[in-house]
Design an enzyme around this catalytic site. Structure first.
Site, PDB file in Angstrom:
ATOM      1  N   ASP A 218       0.732  -1.240  -0.060  1.00 35.87           N
ATOM      2  CA  ASP A 218       0.007  -0.016   0.071  1.00 35.87           C
ATOM      3  C   ASP A 218       0.930   1.130  -0.024  1.00 35.87           C
ATOM      4  O   ASP A 218       0.585   2.343   0.360  1.00 35.87           O
ATOM      5  CB  ASP A 218      -0.892  -0.022   1.184  1.00 35.87           C
ATOM      6  CG  ASP A 218      -2.234  -1.047   1.115  1.00 35.87           C
ATOM      7  OD1 ASP A 218      -2.489  -1.481  -0.076  1.00 35.87           O
ATOM      8  OD2 ASP A 218      -2.552  -1.608   2.327  1.00 35.87           O
ATOM      9  N   GLU A 219       1.901   1.174  -0.505  1.00 29.90           N
ATOM     10  CA  GLU A 219       2.943   2.459  -0.804  1.00 29.90           C
ATOM     11  C   GLU A 219       3.256   2.645  -2.105  1.00 29.90           C
ATOM     12  O   GLU A 219       4.281   3.389  -2.286  1.00 29.90           O
ATOM     13  CB  GLU A 219       3.978   2.109   0.335  1.00 29.90           C
ATOM     14  CG  GLU A 219       3.782   2.194   1.980  1.00 29.90           C
ATOM     15  CD  GLU A 219       4.899   2.118   2.738  1.00 29.90           C
ATOM     16  OE1 GLU A 219       6.416   2.463   2.191  1.00 29.90           O
ATOM     17  OE2 GLU A 219       4.924   1.787   3.546  1.00 29.90           O
TER      18      GLU A 219
END
Length: 274
Positions: A218-219
């Site tokens: 999720d980055e």
């Protein structure tokens, strides 16, 4: 015709590009450009009127642009996608409706699920659904999914609330081609029931983020984000409902931008020409 350019910045780039287009008798009807000064990186998206031989135009651009320039002339307008899902229907349903009425900007080739619950809605829209459960050996399941995706040769893979963490080996097969949607509570509300956690904390804003998937959970490079206000009158169920609505809207916006060739990726950031 659309022309997409990303390269090292230098003086005179816009003038040189305009000259090449003029000599090809192509009229610029829309031009968006950005320079990342920190990275000395140039980004441009052009819409032009006229006809030209695409490979020849690209070759002329390569001769005048800095070495290593990324150039796409007239990218395929209707992208092809494979969608991956688990159990939540809201994002998938929106994609299937848009696909059915020709407003998605892409064609859904198939849907892959690690649970069978969403096969029924795919059947209603005539979209092939493939059930590939996760086994104890995650690598075996991922290899089966990769083979199925590759059999369709899609431009992008869309994770429409696919609730499994993909391995770096999987992501490597589709670099900057996997688009994910998640709630914006991470990392403060990671794990199960994020909206319940948010409700218990009395948050005042909830949101969603669409991004490209990388090895860092999720980055990856962010494509689109949005938030909405909530207050003490919201129940946990209200937050779930609002959260699903904003996730659907943000993913739809991100897909529109990507399918229209308006998103440039460089390192872990994006330049988005809306």
């Amino acid at each position: 015709m659309i022309v997409i350019i990303q390269c090292k910045d230098r003086v005179g780039l816009v003038a040189d590009i305009s000259r090449i287009l003029s000599e090809a008798e192509l009229n610029i009807v829309s031009m968006r450009e950005h320079v990342d000064k920190a990275e000395s990186r140039f980004f441009m998206r052009l819409e032009v009127d006229g006809t030209a031989e695409e490979l020849q135009l690209k070759d002329q651009m390569e001769q005048i642009l800095p070495e290593g320039a990324l150039i796409h002339v007239n990218p395929v307008p209707d992208k092809k996608i494979v969608v991956m899902v688990t159990k939540e229907y809201h994002c998938l349903a929106d994609i299937l409706v848009r696909n059915n009425f020709g407003t998605l900007g892409a064609t859904v080739l198939s849907v892959i699920g690690n649970h069978s619950i969403l096969q029924q809605i795919c059947d209603r829209f005539g979209i092939p659904f493939f059930l590939i459960p996760y086994h104890d050996d995650k690598e075996i399941s991922e290899q089966e999914i990769i083979r199925k995706i590759n059999s369709y040769n899609p431009d992008y893979v869309v994770l429409a609330k696919f609730m499994r963490i993909l391995s770096p080996a999987f992501v490597k097969n589709f670099s900057h081609r996997i688009i994910n949607i998640h709630h914006s509570f991470l990392p403060a509300f990671a794990g199960a029931s994020p909206y319940k956690q948010a409700f218990e904390r009395g948050v005042k804003l909830i949101g969603a983020t669409a991004h490209f998937v990388t090895d860092d959970l999720d980055e990856g490079p962010i494509i689109a984000q949005q938030i909405i206000p909530v207050n003490h009158s919201y129940t946990a169920a209200d937050m779930v409902k609002s959260g699903k609505e904003i996730e659907t809207a943000v993913l739809a916006k991100a897909l529109r931008l990507v399918f229209n060739d308006r998103v440039f990726v460089y390192k872990n950031k994006t330049v988005v020409f809306e």
